[in-house]
Design an enzyme around this catalytic site. Structure first.
Site, PDB file in Angstrom:
ATOM      1  N   LEU A 273      18.029 -72.741  84.268  1.00  0.00           N
ATOM      2  CA  LEU A 273      18.500 -72.875  85.645  1.00  0.00           C
ATOM      3  C   LEU A 273      19.761 -72.034  85.814  1.00  0.00           C
ATOM      4  O   LEU A 273      20.665 -72.086  84.971  1.00  0.00           O
ATOM      5  CB  LEU A 273      18.851 -74.332  85.965  1.00  0.00           C
ATOM      6  CG  LEU A 273      17.816 -75.418  85.682  1.00  0.00           C
ATOM      7  CD1 LEU A 273      18.360 -76.773  86.145  1.00  0.00           C
ATOM      8  CD2 LEU A 273      16.493 -75.121  86.375  1.00  0.00           C
ATOM      9  N   CYS A 274      19.840 -71.306  86.893  1.00  0.00           N
ATOM     10  CA  CYS A 274      21.059 -70.548  87.213  1.00  0.00           C
ATOM     11  C   CYS A 274      22.212 -71.523  87.433  1.00  0.00           C
ATOM     12  O   CYS A 274      22.102 -72.458  88.225  1.00  0.00           O
ATOM     13  CB  CYS A 274      20.831 -69.724  88.475  1.00  0.00           C
ATOM     14  SG  CYS A 274      22.359 -69.042  89.140  1.00  0.00           S
ATOM     15  N   VAL A 275      23.319 -71.294  86.760  1.00  0.00           N
ATOM     16  CA  VAL A 275      24.427 -72.261  86.796  1.00  0.00           C
ATOM     17  C   VAL A 275      25.052 -72.382  88.185  1.00  0.00           C
ATOM     18  O   VAL A 275      25.322 -73.501  88.651  1.00  0.00           O
ATOM     19  CB  VAL A 275      25.490 -71.933  85.719  1.00  0.00           C
ATOM     20  CG1 VAL A 275      26.115 -70.555  85.910  1.00  0.00           C
ATOM     21  CG2 VAL A 275      26.578 -72.987  85.690  1.00  0.00           C
TER      22      VAL A 275
END
Lengths: 130, 102
Positions: free
Chosen positions: A77-79
């Site tokens: 997941l993109c932070v």
């Protein structure tokens, strides 16, 4: 062939996650390698273990988890997208002082560099979204 | 130079199919998926554009998305090849790059 997959939309709202899942599964069943599945924008919502759809509906989150367990997939997941949407793992909970985590097993939170690396390391990048 | 272009929106909702056709090079493949499969139906205002594109490009449509929208095979434009997800994977492998027209 080595593949990277990008998912830009949340589950149940858009078909992107379904399409990406079926594509990824078909690629793995054909013996291809999937280097990483990167969830960006609302796509990070595919990674919450708190999702509870009706029993007669597909569980999109668990479906990704099961595929990842079977094939040892890297689900990222993109932070920045995750922080905005309240997707939290242990590290993020500590860093941002949150009282809970909700990330599903086999998912991890990392940066956009992981998408770039996946694109560099893979033969093809296939994007699903709007 | 063969590339795969994916289009996931109906041509009646968005111009991504038209753009994909205009910008893709001869020898390219265009895969219609999700609502994009409406572009593969016969007898619509878009049929001519799709048929023209098939002069120098291949057009494919994803079977499960056609079925989900009750578009039977006899309603698909002649020459459009229907593929399943395994066929989608094969198209990705057969082409140098994949461009999603989101």
């Amino acid at each position: 062939m080595k593949l990277a997959v990008q998912v830009n939309e949340g589950p149940y709202q858009h078909q992107a996650s379904d399409s990406a899942y079926h594509f990824t599964k078909a690629a793995l069943e054909k013996g291809h390698e999937v280097f990483r599945v990167f969830f960006y924008h609302d796509g990070v919502l595919n990674g919450t273990r708190l999702t509870t759809p009706p029993q007669d509906d597909r569980n999109i989150v668990n479906r990704w988890v099961e595929l990842a367990e079977k094939y040892d997939l890297d689900l990222v997941l993109c932070v920045a997208a995750a922080q905005r949407r309240g997707l939290v793992d242990e590290g993020e909970a500590q860093r941002n002082g949150k009282d809970a985590t909700n990330i599903a097993p086999k998912f991890r939170i990392s940066g956009l560099g992981q998408l770039i690396e996946a694109a560099i390391q893979s033969d093809r990048l296939v994007v699903f979204g709007d | 130079m063969a590339d795969l272009h994916t289009v996931n929106k109906s041509p009646f909702e968005k111009n991504s199919l038209e753009t994909a056709i205009r910008y893709s090079m001869a020898g390219s493949s265009i895969l219609l998926l999700e609502d994009g499969v409406y572009g593969a139906t016969k007898g619509t205002a878009m049929e001519g554009m799709v048929k023209d594109a098939m002069g120098d490009k291949k057009v494919y449509a994803l079977r499960s998305d056609l079925m989900a929208r009750a578009i039977k095979e006899d309603r698909v434009i002649d020459g459009v090849e229907i593929v399943d997800y395994a066929g989608f994977v094969d198209l990705v492998e057969a082409n140098d790059k994949v461009q999603a027209w989101l």
